[in-house]
Design an enzyme around this catalytic site. Sequence first.
Site, short mmCIF file in Angstrom:
data_model
loop_
_atom_site.label_atom_id
_atom_site.label_comp_id
_atom_site.label_asym_id
_atom_site.label_seq_id
_atom_site.Cartn_x
_atom_site.Cartn_y
_atom_site.Cartn_z
N PHE A 1 1.18 4.87 1.07
CA PHE A 1 0.49 6.55 1.38
C PHE A 1 1.20 7.68 1.17
O PHE A 1 3.00 7.57 0.89
CB PHE A 1 0.78 5.93 3.22
CG PHE A 1 0.20 4.63 3.68
CD1 PHE A 1 -1.33 5.25 4.80
CD2 PHE A 1 0.44 3.12 3.91
CE1 PHE A 1 -1.62 3.76 4.44
CE2 PHE A 1 0.63 2.60 4.03
CZ PHE A 1 -1.30 2.40 4.99
N THR B 1 0.59 -0.79 0.34
CA THR B 1 -0.01 -0.10 0.20
C THR B 1 0.44 1.07 0.24
O THR B 1 1.97 1.58 0.53
CB THR B 1 -1.07 0.37 1.10
OG1 THR B 1 -1.44 -0.85 1.15
CG2 THR B 1 -1.55 1.18 1.46
#
Length: 653
Positions: free
Chosen positions: A539, A537
Site C-alpha cells: 500500500f 499487498t
Amino acid sequence: MIIVLKNDITEKEKDNIKSVLAKNKFKLNEVKGEESTILAAVGRLAMDIREVEVLPGVANVIPISKPYKMASREFKPENTIVEVPNNWGQIIRVGGSRVVSIAGPCAVESRQQMMDAAAAVAKSGAVMLRGGAYKPRTSPYSFQGLGEEGLKYLKEAGERYGLPVVTEIVATENIPVMKDYVDVYQVGARNMQNFELLKKLGALGKPVILKRGLSATIEELLMAAEYLLSSGTDKVILCERGIRTYEKATRNTLDLSAIPILRGMTHLPIIVDPSHAVGIRDKIPPMGLAAIASGADGIIVEVHCHPEKALSDAAQALYPEQFDKLMRDIEALAPVVGKEVAHIREVKKTSVKIEKSTGEKKQKITCAFSGKKGAYAEQAIARYFDGTVKAEATDSFRELFQAVVDGKTDYGMVPIENSLAGSVYQNYDNLTQFEDVSIVGSITLRIQHSLLACKGATLDSIKTVYSHPQALSQCHNFLADHKDWAQIEAVSTATAAKLVGEKQSSEAAAIASSVNAKLYKLDVLKDGIEDDPRNYTRFVIIAPNHLTGDAAEQAFRQQMGEGTSPNMASFMFSVSNEPGALYECLGIFHKAHLNLSRLESRPIAGKPWRYWFYADAVLDETIQDKQEYVRKVLKDLNAKAEDVRLLGVYNGR
C-alpha cells in the site's frame, strides 16, 4: 533562441553572455527552473548561434522558428501549470490534469450581491471568483463599475470562501489601485492587443488571463501572450471566448477547434468563456461541457443570484441552480477525459482526541480507504499509523483520491501491487490523473483470505462467492475446486463480507479477512484459501501537495516517524517513440546506482501505443542527502524523457 546555462556557471560568465546578446539587440529574459536556468533571447537572429554556443557557461542553444518564442512548445515542451494561492493555505493549479471553474457576476454591484454570489459558486465547486470592478462598455451610458469600492467587495467575498479574485483590468493607470486586491488579472477581448498594458502587466509577475480578441487569429493571440511572457511573467492563461463571424444567432461564435490547435502550439493553459461566446443563458451549460470535452483546462462563467436585476449582461448570467447543475455534469465528464475537478479544500470537521495528561483537546488525523469497515486497507492504516489516526471509508479509489485533494481527509491508503495478482492498475491511473497528491509513505501487509458465510452455510450450499477481483485472483486454486460457484466482483473484500451479511443466505459467501466475520456476523468456513501463503499487498500513503504554510505542515506532520530517513523514490515518465528511448532512461537509474524494485507501464489516455512508465527506486542508506540525490536523478531523467513527474520521496516499510 533559448540559451541553456550550465549548472556551475559563474555570475561573471552569465553577465558576459547577457552583454554579448544585448549588443546584438536581443531582449533577454532569465527563467530559473528547478532543474536548470535558461536565457530567452528574443529578437531578430542577427548572429550565428554558434557564436553563442562557444561562450563560457553555455550548455546548449535552441533556436526557435515561431514568431511567438516564449509561448511556443519549442521554448517549453511540457505544459505550464499556473499556481494561484488562496488565503486558506491552498494552491489552485490551472493546467495539467485538472479542470478549474471560475465563476461570479459580470459586474460587482454591491457588497451583498458579491457575498451571495461567492457563497453560491463556492458551494457548487468554483475555485476562483470573478467580477468586474471596471467595466469597458460599448455605450458610454452603460454601467461602468464601482471601481475601488467594487474591488473591496470582491476581495472580501473571495477571502470569506477561500476563492482567489479574478477581475478585468482596462487601463495601465488602474494597476496601483488594483494590485492589493487582485489575484489574477483578466485582459478582455478589447484589450488583447493593448501592448502597453500587456507589458506593464507582465512586469508585475502575477497570473494573467488573456482573452482572445473579437476577430483575432490564434497566432495573434499567442503573439499577445508573448508580450506578457517577455515582460516578466510566466503565469499566462489563454482564454477562448468566441470570435465575431457573420452568424447572428449567438453573441459570438465559440471556436472550440482553437483548443486542440493551441494545445499543439503552446505550453500555456487554456480555458473557455462560454458566457461571452454564446450570450444566451440556456446555451451556456452545453458549451461549457463541450469545452471540457475539447480539452480545455477550465471554464470561466457568469453567475448571478438575480440575473433579472443584473446591471450588466443579464441575458448571459446563469442562475446558481444552473451553475450547480453544470458543475455536477463536469464532475461526471472529467473522468471520461482523464481529468480531475479542482475544488477548494474543505475546512474539515475532524474528531477530537483528549490527551489525558494535559486535558488538551487535539484534532485527530484521518486516513481514507476504499471499501467497508474491516478492509485490508483499514488494517494497513492501523499498522502504519500505529492506531493514531481515524480510518474513514470511501466507496471507490477515485473517491478516495478526490477526498484527499479536497481536504475531506488528511491521507489515503491505496493498494498498489500484490505479490500474487500483480498491479492494481486503477491506482496507477489515478496517480496519473490526480497531480495534486504525492506518495508520502508505503507499507506491505500480509494478506490472508478466508471464506465467510452466514451461520448454517456449508461448502456444499454455496452457489455464489463475492469479493474484490484481486482477491478472487489470489484464490484461483481454491475457486478452481468449486467451478460451479458464480464469482461476483465487489468494490472491496469488506464490501463483499457486508453484502453477504445482509443477504443472510446459505448460498452466498465472501472472500475476505477473517476480522470481517465478527463485524458482519458471519462464520469462517475455511481459513488460508489464498494460493500462496507468501501473499503480500503493498500500500502507498498519499497526501495533498497543493498546500502552503501551516496547512502544508499540518498535512505532512506524520509523514515519517521521528528520525526516519526516506528509503524509496517513485517516478513517472514517458519516452519518445524511437529505438532506445526507454533504454536511455533506465540507464539514468543504473548510472545513479539505484535499484529499481518495480517498473510498470500504463497506456497514456488519448495517445495510442504510448505509455507512462512507473519506477520505484530504492535509496541506499549510504546516500547522505537523499532529497538532493533524487533531484539530480530527476534532472538527468528530464533531459532524456518526454514528460517526468516525481511521485514521492518517502519511507517504505
